[in-house]
Design an enzyme around this catalytic site. Structure first.
Site, PDB file in Angstrom:
ATOM      1  N   CYS A  44      51.879  30.926  40.032  1.00  5.18           N
ATOM      2  CA  CYS A  44      50.676  30.731  40.844  1.00  5.18           C
ATOM      3  C   CYS A  44      49.417  30.832  40.001  1.00  5.18           C
ATOM      4  CB  CYS A  44      50.626  31.740  41.977  1.00  5.18           C
ATOM      5  SG  CYS A  44      50.638  33.463  41.420  1.00  5.18           S
ATOM      6  N   HIS A 302      49.341  37.613  43.739  1.00  2.00           N
ATOM      7  CA  HIS A 302      49.251  36.164  43.892  1.00  2.00           C
ATOM      8  C   HIS A 302      47.844  35.693  43.537  1.00  2.00           C
ATOM      9  CE1 HIS A 302      50.488  32.301  45.334  1.00  2.00           C
ATOM     10  NE2 HIS A 302      49.727  32.304  46.417  1.00  2.00           N
ATOM     11  N   ASN A 323      45.881  27.605  48.782  1.00  2.12           N
ATOM     12  CA  ASN A 323      47.112  28.222  48.322  1.00  2.12           C
ATOM     13  C   ASN A 323      47.971  27.190  47.596  1.00  2.12           C
ATOM     14  OD1 ASN A 323      48.996  30.223  47.958  1.00  2.12           O
ATOM     15  ND2 ASN A 323      49.431  30.551  50.121  1.00  2.12           N
TER      16      ASN A 323
END
Length: 370
Positions: A44, A302, A323
């Protein structure tokens, strides 16, 4: 009797306000590339930072370019392998990383478009690094156990070639020949223009320090500011047209990709209801934030990308956060975005990365002297 009636009316409208489904209005919506999926990977950090850089390229040049996440993942895995070997295996080796790992990679190796280096091989359409990382770690552990057995650098490169593809030295793009570094210059990205901020009280404010979190294998420095300064910096940046890379904790039950929402309701409010209806949130202080970090309730989970602001019908501000878990039409998730309340941001943010010109003048002035 009159007082009792007024009290009843007050309670009624208070309860009514809590049962209102969210109704969002866009305040700021900055341009970003499409939402994509990081697949079965822990990268990520590269997807979010690449998305952030893509928005920077749009802001600076007006061009929309899909950058390769895996090109910088490949180089970061090499750096991570070096760190693991030099520490004789006495450190974490995983897929995790931070925004500055991408900045470190592009400083030395530049950028390439995703059409040039996708990191997908053998007809695969989805990223999956489970076998890749396991193979790398087992290889490095063998070398650490007996350093005379093989050349770990060559073996590591060979593994990365097999799983991600060979390194790129030059490429053709839109009729021109580039090296990764000349391409980065062409799209006007300069890694020196970006800074990472955090907010923790165990270190002095307005100083740089190495934040001790597991994924900070490269010992990156963070500029420490107060919690109010951190939130004001984000608000200021968005109003000036700058997006922000975000590292935060998403382990809370009130972070929901299904509902596209992240909130911190006060104690006693049902979580399921808070994800559907407007609810009162906790007031987040610097002390509470520090407490939650030190007791591991806030962890480095994250990384995502802040691209705008929205507000609900009561005027509460939420950050529009891109995201990297893809779009799911079965979910009410704002097309792969998360609407993150300011309370959630203040409590659960580890750090932000942004262009220096996006900083408030006071913070920028202090940073230059630090």
């Amino acid at each position: 009797m009159k007082n009792n009636f007024l009290a009843f009316i007050l309670v009624f409208f208070t309860l009514l306000s809590y049962s209102q489904p969210y109704d969002f209005k866009t305040i700021i919506d900055l341009e970003a590339t499409d939402v994509i999926s990081q697949g079965n990977t822990g990268t990520c950090w590269s997807f979010s930072t690449s998305s952030f850089l893509e928005s920077e390229i749009i802001r600076i040049t007006g061009k929309k370019i899909d950058l390769s996440e895996m090109y910088n993942v490949r180089h970061t895995y090499l750096n991570k392998s070096w760190n693991y070997v030099m520490r004789q295996g006495k450190t974490q080796f995983s897929e995790g990383g931070l925004a500055h790992d991408v900045m470190n990679s592009i400083s030395e190796h530049g950028l390439v478009p995703n059409t040039i280096y996708s990191g997908l091989k053998n007809g695969n359409a989805k990223h999956d690094h489970s076998k890749l990382v396991d193979t790398l770690k087992k290889t490095l552990d063998l070398y650490i156990k007996d350093s005379k057995t093989f050349n770990w650098k060559k073996r590591t490169n060979d593994i990365l070639d097999t799983f991600l593809g060979e390194n790129i030295e030059s490429f053709d793009y839109n009729g021109k020949k580039y090296s990764p570094l000349s391409f980065m210059k062409q799209v006007k990205i300069d890694p020196k223009n970006y800074v990472t901020l955090t907010s923790f009280s165990h270190k002095p404010y307005h100083t740089n320090f190495i934040l001790n979190i597991p994924d900070n294998f490269s010992n990156g420095e963070f500029f420490n500011v107060s919690l109010d300064e951190l939130a004001n910096t984000v608000n200021n940046a968005l109003k000036k047209g700058f997006t922000i890379e975000l590292d935060c904790d998403v382990s809370e039950k009130t972070f929901s990709s299904k509902h596209g929402l992240a909130v911190i309701p006060i104690d006693g409010i049902n979580i399921a209801d808070a994800l559907i209806n407007v609810s009162e949130e906790k007031k987040i202080t610097q002390e509470f934030r520090q407490q939650e970090f030190e007791n591991y309730n806030t962890t480095d989970d994250h990384l995502m990308h802040i691209t705008g602001l929205v507000k609900d019908q009561n005027g509460t501000i939420y950050y529009k956060v891109k995201n990297s878990w893809g779009k799911n039409p079965k979910r009410v998730n704002h097309g792969g975005y998360i609407y993150m309340s300011e309370a959630y941001f203040k409590l659960k943010t580890i750090s932000i990365t942004l262009h220096k010109n996006a900083l408030p003048k006071k913070v920028l002035k202090i940073l230059r002297k630090a």
